[in-house]
Design a protein around this motif. Sequence first.
Motif, mmCIF file in Angstrom:
data_model
loop_
_atom_site.group_PDB
_atom_site.id
_atom_site.type_symbol
_atom_site.label_atom_id
_atom_site.label_comp_id
_atom_site.label_asym_id
_atom_site.label_seq_id
_atom_site.Cartn_x
_atom_site.Cartn_y
_atom_site.Cartn_z
ATOM 1 N N MET A 209 1.340 -1.554 -0.038
ATOM 2 C CA MET A 209 0.153 -0.088 0.213
ATOM 3 C C MET A 209 0.881 1.420 0.120
ATOM 4 O O MET A 209 2.001 1.371 0.734
ATOM 5 N N MET A 210 0.962 2.287 -0.794
ATOM 6 C CA MET A 210 1.497 3.270 -1.090
ATOM 7 C C MET A 210 0.159 4.472 -0.914
ATOM 8 O O MET A 210 -0.634 4.664 -1.099
ATOM 9 N N MET A 211 1.109 5.584 -0.523
ATOM 10 C CA MET A 211 0.464 7.336 0.276
ATOM 11 C C MET A 211 1.317 8.287 -0.332
ATOM 12 O O MET A 211 2.332 8.062 -0.270
ATOM 13 N N SER A 212 0.555 8.881 -0.860
ATOM 14 C CA SER A 212 1.390 10.356 -1.020
ATOM 15 C C SER A 212 1.762 11.174 0.126
ATOM 16 O O SER A 212 0.538 11.338 0.968
ATOM 17 N N GLU A 213 2.231 12.404 0.217
ATOM 18 C CA GLU A 213 2.833 12.979 1.415
ATOM 19 C C GLU A 213 1.507 14.432 0.936
ATOM 20 O O GLU A 213 0.852 15.142 2.246
ATOM 21 N N SER A 214 1.706 14.405 0.048
ATOM 22 C CA SER A 214 0.767 15.865 -0.460
ATOM 23 C C SER A 214 -0.449 14.952 0.352
ATOM 24 O O SER A 214 -1.497 16.055 0.283
ATOM 25 N N SER A 215 -0.846 13.807 -0.483
ATOM 26 C CA SER A 215 -2.762 13.087 0.039
ATOM 27 C C SER A 215 -2.345 13.510 1.559
ATOM 28 O O SER A 215 -3.446 14.638 2.002
ATOM 29 N N MET A 216 -2.067 13.335 2.719
ATOM 30 C CA MET A 216 -1.783 13.809 3.918
ATOM 31 C C MET A 216 -1.878 14.745 4.644
ATOM 32 O O MET A 216 -2.733 15.744 5.439
ATOM 33 N N LYS A 217 -1.358 15.474 3.284
ATOM 34 C CA LYS A 217 -0.839 17.832 3.619
ATOM 35 C C LYS A 217 -2.166 17.943 3.811
ATOM 36 O O LYS A 217 -3.196 18.886 4.317
ATOM 37 N N ASP A 218 -2.968 17.493 2.883
ATOM 38 C CA ASP A 218 -4.206 17.797 2.187
ATOM 39 C C ASP A 218 -5.467 17.318 3.301
ATOM 40 O O ASP A 218 -6.288 18.392 3.454
ATOM 41 N N LEU A 219 -5.241 16.113 3.520
ATOM 42 C CA LEU A 219 -6.153 15.815 4.822
ATOM 43 C C LEU A 219 -5.963 16.088 5.851
ATOM 44 O O LEU A 219 -7.135 16.369 7.036
ATOM 45 N N ASN A 220 -4.700 16.295 6.570
ATOM 46 C CA ASN A 220 -5.100 17.225 8.028
ATOM 47 C C ASN A 220 -4.861 18.644 7.564
ATOM 48 O O ASN A 220 -5.569 19.464 8.621
ATOM 49 N N GLU A 221 -5.716 18.996 6.673
ATOM 50 C CA GLU A 221 -5.569 20.986 6.507
ATOM 51 C C GLU A 221 -6.837 20.450 7.087
ATOM 52 O O GLU A 221 -7.603 22.134 6.951
ATOM 53 N N LYS A 222 -7.618 19.908 6.329
ATOM 54 C CA LYS A 222 -8.905 20.073 6.817
ATOM 55 C C LYS A 222 -9.566 19.397 8.142
ATOM 56 O O LYS A 222 -10.595 19.126 8.759
ATOM 57 N N GLU A 241 5.532 17.270 -5.413
ATOM 58 C CA GLU A 241 4.555 18.200 -5.406
ATOM 59 C C GLU A 241 3.651 17.873 -6.569
ATOM 60 O O GLU A 241 3.424 18.550 -6.440
ATOM 61 N N LEU A 242 3.065 16.788 -7.565
ATOM 62 C CA LEU A 242 1.748 16.978 -7.689
ATOM 63 C C LEU A 242 0.918 16.550 -6.449
ATOM 64 O O LEU A 242 0.958 16.749 -4.981
ATOM 65 N N PRO A 243 -0.104 17.088 -7.181
ATOM 66 C CA PRO A 243 -1.085 17.232 -6.849
ATOM 67 C C PRO A 243 -1.511 16.205 -6.050
ATOM 68 O O PRO A 243 -1.320 15.546 -5.513
ATOM 69 N N PRO A 244 -2.589 16.213 -4.139
ATOM 70 C CA PRO A 244 -3.370 15.425 -3.846
ATOM 71 C C PRO A 244 -3.909 14.311 -4.117
ATOM 72 O O PRO A 244 -4.873 14.983 -5.632
ATOM 73 N N PHE A 245 -3.602 13.267 -3.982
ATOM 74 C CA PHE A 245 -4.098 12.192 -4.517
ATOM 75 C C PHE A 245 -4.014 11.812 -5.396
ATOM 76 O O PHE A 245 -5.644 10.731 -6.451
ATOM 77 N N ASP A 246 -3.495 12.900 -6.884
ATOM 78 C CA ASP A 246 -2.907 12.116 -7.436
ATOM 79 C C ASP A 246 -2.711 10.428 -7.915
ATOM 80 O O ASP A 246 -2.661 10.322 -9.294
ATOM 81 N N GLU A 247 -1.979 9.963 -6.775
ATOM 82 C CA GLU A 247 -1.563 8.097 -7.207
ATOM 83 C C GLU A 247 -3.373 7.688 -7.542
ATOM 84 O O GLU A 247 -2.797 6.343 -8.076
ATOM 85 N N ASP A 248 -3.765 8.279 -7.612
ATOM 86 C CA ASP A 248 -5.119 7.535 -7.510
ATOM 87 C C ASP A 248 -5.080 7.316 -9.402
ATOM 88 O O ASP A 248 -5.909 5.954 -10.127
ATOM 89 N N ASP A 249 -4.565 8.292 -9.993
ATOM 90 C CA ASP A 249 -4.381 8.182 -11.808
ATOM 91 C C ASP A 249 -3.320 7.354 -11.483
ATOM 92 O O ASP A 249 -3.197 7.244 -12.969
ATOM 93 N N TRP A 250 -1.832 6.636 -10.901
ATOM 94 C CA TRP A 250 -0.962 6.072 -11.629
ATOM 95 C C TRP A 250 -1.436 4.675 -12.011
ATOM 96 O O TRP A 250 -2.211 4.405 -11.543
ATOM 97 N N VAL A 251 -1.268 4.069 -13.076
ATOM 98 C CA VAL A 251 -0.793 3.058 -13.881
ATOM 99 C C VAL A 251 -0.023 2.156 -12.630
ATOM 100 O O VAL A 251 -0.534 1.260 -12.309
#
Length: 334
Positions: A209-222, A241-251
């Motif tokens: 399972m993989m996550m991005s730091e930008s997704s974590m940052k986005d959630l914590n800001e909320k 530096e990619l947008p939060p949850f950009d990993e959804d579209d990685w293949v």
Amino acid sequence: MFEDSSFQVLLFVAASCLWKHLALSSISSQFLRRRSRKEYAGRLSRITLYPIKSMKGLELESANCEYTGLEGRVNDALLKDRSWMVLTSNGNMLTARNKPQLILIVPSVQGDQLQLDAPGQQPVRLPLSLKLTDGKLHQTKVWSLPVEGVDCGDEVAEWISSYLETPGLRLLYHADGTANRKLNDGTTKWHKRTRAVDQIAFQDGFPFMMMSESSMKDLNEKLDSKVAKDNFRPNFMVSTELPPFDEDDWVEVFVGEAIFSNIKPCERCQMTTIDPKTGISNENKEPLVTLRRYRLDEKEFGQSPCMGIMLTLIQPGRMKVGDEVYITRRLQYP
């Protein structure tokens, strides 16, 4: 003469169809190459291996990725991700969903043994590995897929039972030769995306399972109170530096020598509400409540919001913290 003319017409039609097919194939190939080209996504910022399901993870500087999951060395001992699991007296898996205090048990390698520490308990040690003949073989299931494990003995069983105040618990080890969970035997459309080599031990659904730091940052800001990465228990964190949850579209994901396939988003449950430092569940059910406001796909996952991606392995290999991460994307046709 009529036969010759008909033959020429047929030949012309066949040649035209072949030319169109080749032309379209060429255009399509160019398009796919253009849109699927690898791009830089960031760097690997953390590797975490969880020796025992639902217990504390161990951070690694480097690791090997195999089809069955993450492998890494701690004090020269080889550990594999989710190789141990707690079993109830009824023979079912026990996780922090049922007993949040499991999160507080800390595994460590001491010589040739695995040591477990927990609040208010004297440490207990057990062998780092077992053979099929070293204990009773238990058949159980992780969710719907069958798996086997070797019983680790009475001492550690009584220790865990005492700590969790739940009699009859056992600890299982996924020894070499025990049956794996075969992901392509599953019934969901996600399992149908897997192959025969995709087999795991006690992981919830997939090897990584993989996550991005930008997704974590986005959630914590909320959130009013920030949550830690450990609330989500990822194997890999990516600094990007990619947008939060950009990993959804990685293949495909390329890290070090390893290549991964993004199978599906990771749907989240009450495990994320357990504070990894205290073992206490958040009374406001955060971060689940906030995630449900903007990370729901009800058609696929009902009321379970998604964060992170579940991966299988295309190519085994070694990786280390700081490695560059490259990706291909889900195709967006114009």
